[in-house]
Motif scaffolding. Structure first.
Motif, PDB file in Angstrom:
ATOM      1  N   UNK A  70      50.636-114.738  19.337  1.00 17.14           N
ATOM      2  CA  UNK A  70      50.997-114.851  20.747  1.00 17.14           C
ATOM      3  C   UNK A  70      51.238-116.288  21.205  1.00 17.14           C
ATOM      4  N   UNK A  71      50.333-117.188  20.885  1.00 21.48           N
ATOM      5  CA  UNK A  71      50.424-118.551  21.411  1.00 21.48           C
ATOM      6  C   UNK A  71      50.919-119.556  20.369  1.00 21.48           C
ATOM      7  N   UNK A  72      51.562-119.074  19.338  1.00 21.06           N
ATOM      8  CA  UNK A  72      52.004-119.958  18.262  1.00 21.06           C
ATOM      9  C   UNK A  72      53.070-120.936  18.727  1.00 21.06           C
ATOM     10  N   UNK A  73      52.888-122.185  18.345  1.00 21.54           N
ATOM     11  CA  UNK A  73      53.997-123.134  18.404  1.00 21.54           C
ATOM     12  C   UNK A  73      54.136-123.774  17.028  1.00 21.54           C
ATOM     13  N   UNK A  74      55.157-124.571  16.840  1.00 18.06           N
ATOM     14  CA  UNK A  74      55.459-125.081  15.510  1.00 18.06           C
ATOM     15  C   UNK A  74      54.543-126.251  15.147  1.00 18.06           C
ATOM     16  N   UNK A  75      54.401-126.487  13.863  1.00 15.10           N
ATOM     17  CA  UNK A  75      53.683-127.660  13.373  1.00 15.10           C
ATOM     18  C   UNK A  75      54.642-128.803  13.061  1.00 15.10           C
ATOM     19  N   UNK A  76      55.904-128.579  13.357  1.00 16.54           N
ATOM     20  CA  UNK A  76      56.953-129.550  13.035  1.00 16.54           C
ATOM     21  C   UNK A  76      57.742-129.839  14.310  1.00 16.54           C
ATOM     22  N   UNK A  77      58.014-131.110  14.628  1.00 13.38           N
ATOM     23  CA  UNK A  77      58.820-131.405  15.825  1.00 13.38           C
ATOM     24  C   UNK A  77      60.221-130.821  15.700  1.00 13.38           C
ATOM     25  N   UNK A  78      60.779-130.462  16.847  1.00 12.66           N
ATOM     26  CA  UNK A  78      62.052-129.739  16.854  1.00 12.66           C
ATOM     27  C   UNK A  78      63.164-130.506  16.153  1.00 12.66           C
ATOM     28  N   UNK A 122      43.214-110.909   7.777  1.00 10.99           N
ATOM     29  CA  UNK A 122      43.961-112.052   7.273  1.00 10.99           C
ATOM     30  C   UNK A 122      44.657-112.717   8.453  1.00 10.99           C
ATOM     31  N   UNK A 123      45.028-113.984   8.291  1.00 12.85           N
ATOM     32  CA  UNK A 123      45.734-114.697   9.362  1.00 12.85           C
ATOM     33  C   UNK A 123      46.972-113.945   9.815  1.00 12.85           C
ATOM     34  N   UNK A 124      47.590-113.182   8.926  1.00 12.00           N
ATOM     35  CA  UNK A 124      48.784-112.428   9.283  1.00 12.00           C
ATOM     36  C   UNK A 124      48.490-111.377  10.354  1.00 12.00           C
ATOM     37  N   UNK A 125      47.207-110.960  10.488  1.00  7.01           N
ATOM     38  CA  UNK A 125      46.827-109.953  11.473  1.00  7.01           C
ATOM     39  C   UNK A 125      46.478-110.565  12.830  1.00  7.01           C
ATOM     40  N   UNK A 126      46.266-111.866  12.879  1.00 11.59           N
ATOM     41  CA  UNK A 126      45.779-112.504  14.110  1.00 11.59           C
ATOM     42  C   UNK A 126      46.864-112.530  15.177  1.00 11.59           C
ATOM     43  N   UNK A 127      46.465-112.205  16.419  1.00 10.17           N
ATOM     44  CA  UNK A 127      47.398-112.282  17.538  1.00 10.17           C
ATOM     45  C   UNK A 127      46.952-113.294  18.585  1.00 10.17           C
ATOM     46  N   UNK A 128      45.761-113.120  19.160  1.00  7.99           N
ATOM     47  CA  UNK A 128      45.320-114.041  20.204  1.00  7.99           C
ATOM     48  C   UNK A 128      43.797-114.080  20.251  1.00  7.99           C
ATOM     49  N   UNK A 129      43.227-115.173  20.734  1.00  9.93           N
ATOM     50  CA  UNK A 129      41.763-115.295  20.770  1.00  9.93           C
ATOM     51  C   UNK A 129      41.103-114.287  21.702  1.00  9.93           C
ATOM     52  N   UNK A 130      41.829-113.810  22.708  1.00  8.67           N
ATOM     53  CA  UNK A 130      41.245-112.837  23.629  1.00  8.67           C
ATOM     54  C   UNK A 130      40.806-111.561  22.914  1.00  8.67           C
ATOM     55  N   UNK A 131      41.435-111.268  21.774  1.00  6.05           N
ATOM     56  CA  UNK A 131      41.041-110.085  21.007  1.00  6.05           C
ATOM     57  C   UNK A 131      39.629-110.198  20.457  1.00  6.05           C
ATOM     58  N   UNK A 132      39.066-111.412  20.447  1.00  6.61           N
ATOM     59  CA  UNK A 132      37.735-111.652  19.895  1.00  6.61           C
ATOM     60  C   UNK A 132      36.704-111.947  20.989  1.00  6.61           C
TER      61      UNK A 132
END
Length: 502
Positions: free
Chosen positions: A101-109, A216-226
């Protein structure tokens, strides 16, 4: 050394039809390069999803309450497991991706951009997942007429007599099967699909007793789920996803998050005092819900364990065995063994004994969008005859050279900076030497190399600025003027490309 019979089949006059497997970020750049070569009569792309974007498609809301996880089993150490789509009432077959949900890139645009295709001015310095998806769809639109969507590749065989490939695809909506024949195959599926969950004593028993506690990290969506988790939360892994998820959970939930690591990471990570770093996991004790670490530490009352341990190199459509006399299929079946790397490749692209198969987007720690154009431009020129491959002996020595540099297993495809720039520029040199015409990828400039060498402190400054102000910085200059970032004194502005001498 005499070239193999299959290597001799690399005759540009015979390569007129090419299948591209995958229309994600890598497949789009590759396809444009193949089309611009103007040598091939047919370039057909197969994409298992219903649209462009690949792993940047955000599917978590569709799958969140289905109970389906990305791991076909726990532990998951075999590269030959298959990932099946989830059938959704309204959206048909849905393939889960790792974006959350809140993903942004680790690399500048500026380093993610394809050649002459900039991000919109409205995108922040590190774009969000939805902005990246829109960018990819816009870039990919011109190849749409060449793509068969909802077509998953389920089988690939090589015919030694005809020197052609038999490609089997299945329509994920109605199950129809189709077999096509091609002179060459370009694989652009990406390698972030099959989760790697390494075994540890007690893990299988823990999963059997508490199946909803391990993901797994592939299943993670957002911290609110926890938010309602009462016991401890442990992140296993210290690379990009491990650092991102630990930071999101700690800053949002305002609680301790344990992060288990084997080594330090060169990738950027946000800081929060609630992130407690512990050593590598030694064992799981399901009877007491305790996780033990190699340095003797223990964490009790564990309710959630998120493996951020990466993915297996997996191409499930390849044959796993070959019949006697099937030389081509023997090569295909030997490419993947334990899933740590792909074997017997030249330049991380071509199987040495089967150079009409290309694998694009395999190296790790690279800029995959721009590299896909460079690798694609190089491969298109090889298959059209404008770039000549060295002898089989030289290609084998190159493979061994990389084994000596990075090791024979999981780090073989790692191109940590500045190796990624060296690799890209070496391919670009061969592309330039092939003459005018065709597609050209991004050439690294001194400013881009400086930016590449400073990604870790830049992203960490960006996260700190966002945490303090709630604003996403639009430029490097904004972070500089706000006092969050200054260029490292050891920032690199040039990279010398070493020549491989067999």
């Amino acid at each position: 050394m005499r070239p193999s019979l299959i290597a001799l089949s690399l005759n540009p006059a015979n390569i007129k039809s090419v299948a591209v497997i995958g229309a994600g970020p890598v497949g789009a750049g590759l396809t444009k390069a193949l089309l611009n070569e103007r040598h091939f009569d047919k370039v057909q792309v197969f994409e298992k999803r219903g649209g462009f974007g690949g792993l940047w498609n955000y599917t978590k809301p569709l799958l969140k309450h289905t109970g389906v996880t990305s791991c076909p089993k726990v532990p998951c150490e075999s590269p030959h497991e298959t990932i099946k789509p989830v059938v959704h009432d309204k959206h048909g077959s849905v393939f889960q991706t790792a974006v959350y949900k809140y993903l942004d890139t680790n690399v500048p645009k500026y380093l993610m951009e394809y050649e002459k295709f900039p991000f919109p001015a409205s995108a922040p310095l590190f774009p969000t997942r939805d902005q990246v998806l829109e960018y990819l769809i816009s870039y990919s639109k011109p190849i749409e007429n060449h793509v068969k969507f909802n077509s998953e590749i389920v089988g690939l065989k090589y015919n030694d007599k005809s020197a052609k490939y038999e490609l089997s695809s299945q329509n994920v909506l109605n199950g129809d099967l189709e077999t096509s024949e091609f002179d060459a195959i370009a694989v652009a599926t990406g390698f972030y699909d099959l989760p790697y969950v390494p075994d540890r004593p007690g893990l299988k028993q823990w999963h059997e007793k508490f199946p909803q506690s391990i993901s797994h990290a592939k299943d993670f969506d957002c911290p609110e789920d926890f938010a309602d988790v009462e016991g401890e939360i442990i992140i296993v892994g210290n690379s990009a996803s491990g650092s991102d998820l630990a930071f999101e959970l700690a800053t949002t939930l305002k609680r301790k998050i344990y992060k288990s690591k084997r080594s330090e990471s060169s990738l950027p990570s946000g800081y929060d005092s609630n992130i407690i770093e512990v050593s590598d996991v030694e064992a799981f004790d399901p009877d007491t819900k305790t996780v033990k670490f190699v340095n003797g530490e223990k964490v009790a009352n564990v309710d959630k364990i998120i493996f951020c341990t990466g993915y297996l190199k997996s191409l499930p459509f390849l044959p796993q065995t070959a019949k006697p006399g099937e030389v081509g299929n023997k090569v295909l079946s030997s490419l993947i063994t334990n899933g740590s790397r792909i074997h017997g490749l030249y330049d991380h692209i071509l199987p040495i004994n089967l150079p009409t198969l290309g694998i694009i987007g395999l190296p790790k720690y690279v800029l995959p969008t721009r590299l896909s154009e460079t690798q694609g431009a190089w491969l298109a020129r090889v298959w059209s005859g404008r770039i000549n491959l060295p002898s089989e002996e030289t290609m084998t020595k190159y493979d061994q050279w990389f084994i000596e540099k990075n090791g024979p297993n999981g780090k073989y495809h790692d191109l940590n900076f500045p190796m990624d720039v060296e690799y890209s520029q070496r391919l670009n040199k061969e592309i330039r030497n092939a003459g005018n015409g065709g597609y050209f990828g991004v050439e690294w400039t001194s400013d881009q190399i400086k930016l590449r060498s400073s990604i870790k402190p830049l992203k960490e400054a960006y996260l700190a600025y966002l945490k303090d102000t709630g604003k996403r910085a639009m430029t490097v200059e904004e972070l500089e003027s706000a006092g969050y970032f200054q260029w490292p004194q050891d920032a690199i502005t040039s990279v010398e490309v070493p020549e491989f001498v067999p």
